[in-house]
Design a protein around this motif. Sequence first.
Motif, PDB file in Angstrom:
ATOM      1  N   ASN A 127       8.569  -7.157  -4.094  1.00  0.00           N
ATOM      2  CA  ASN A 127       8.938  -6.617  -5.408  1.00  0.00           C
ATOM      3  C   ASN A 127       9.718  -5.311  -5.267  1.00  0.00           C
ATOM      4  OD1 ASN A 127       7.641  -8.684  -6.777  1.00  0.00           O
ATOM      5  ND2 ASN A 127       5.807  -7.487  -7.157  1.00  0.00           N
ATOM      6  N   PHE A 128       9.201  -4.404  -4.447  1.00  0.00           N
ATOM      7  CA  PHE A 128       9.842  -3.101  -4.309  1.00  0.00           C
ATOM      8  C   PHE A 128      11.160  -3.189  -3.545  1.00  0.00           C
ATOM      9  CE2 PHE A 128       5.529  -1.634  -5.289  1.00  0.00           C
ATOM     10  CZ  PHE A 128       5.840  -0.739  -6.309  1.00  0.00           C
ATOM     11  N   LEU A 129      11.218  -4.033  -2.529  1.00  0.00           N
ATOM     12  CA  LEU A 129      12.461  -4.151  -1.759  1.00  0.00           C
ATOM     13  C   LEU A 129      13.568  -4.835  -2.551  1.00  0.00           C
ATOM     14  CD1 LEU A 129      11.088  -5.052   1.774  1.00  0.00           C
ATOM     15  CD2 LEU A 129      11.949  -2.851   0.973  1.00  0.00           C
ATOM     16  N   SER A 130      13.203  -5.810  -3.381  1.00  0.00           N
ATOM     17  CA  SER A 130      14.210  -6.509  -4.178  1.00  0.00           C
ATOM     18  C   SER A 130      14.464  -5.815  -5.510  1.00  0.00           C
ATOM     19  CB  SER A 130      13.785  -7.959  -4.427  1.00  0.00           C
ATOM     20  OG  SER A 130      12.618  -8.003  -5.224  1.00  0.00           O
ATOM     21  N   TYR A 131      13.617  -4.838  -5.828  1.00  0.00           N
ATOM     22  CA  TYR A 131      13.731  -4.090  -7.089  1.00  0.00           C
ATOM     23  C   TYR A 131      13.655  -5.034  -8.287  1.00  0.00           C
ATOM     24  CZ  TYR A 131      14.735   0.400  -9.272  1.00  0.00           C
ATOM     25  OH  TYR A 131      14.638   1.571  -9.977  1.00  0.00           O
TER      26      TYR A 131
END
Length: 177
Positions: A127-131
């Motif tokens: 989630n955080f890496l793909s925003y």
Amino acid sequence: MEVIEFSYPLFILISIVIFCFMYFFKKRSLFYALCVGLYVSFVICMLFFPFVLDPGGVYYFVEELRWAVDFYPPSVRFELLPEYAFFHLALFIPFGFILKKEFSLKKTIMISIAVIFGIENVQLLINFLSYYIQYVYDFGDIIIHLCSTTIGILIYYPIHYLYPHIQKTIMKWTNIE
């Protein structure tokens, strides 16, 4: 929207790598190594693909971030989405069985806890890496996966005990002794 789907060549590659590891390095039977390879590859396919690289358009990650963690108890999951809950329950029963076959009970418990929490953490990291919020850190899933892994561990014991007796009986019936 840019989405990465799970590809069949990747599924086959993961299956082959795990099969080779189990068959050649762990010296497991051909059937067992094939089943473990296909199972692990299937679990990876179901839990991590597809995922969104770019949601496109107007998307407010910070506003959607509040949906990234879910505290519903598993009973709510069984009431609202029974197919989803039973699928996740069934998905990890073989995991507990395989771990118990390979390791002691203490190591099996430690590995299963680490892997199940690790899966949820990797989904949150994606989630955080793909925003983009595509996976939910779901405590209900963690409980369901731990329960199903426990079922797999418990199933191991009667099968492990009965298998030599069944094999001996079959050999006696077919006069292979």
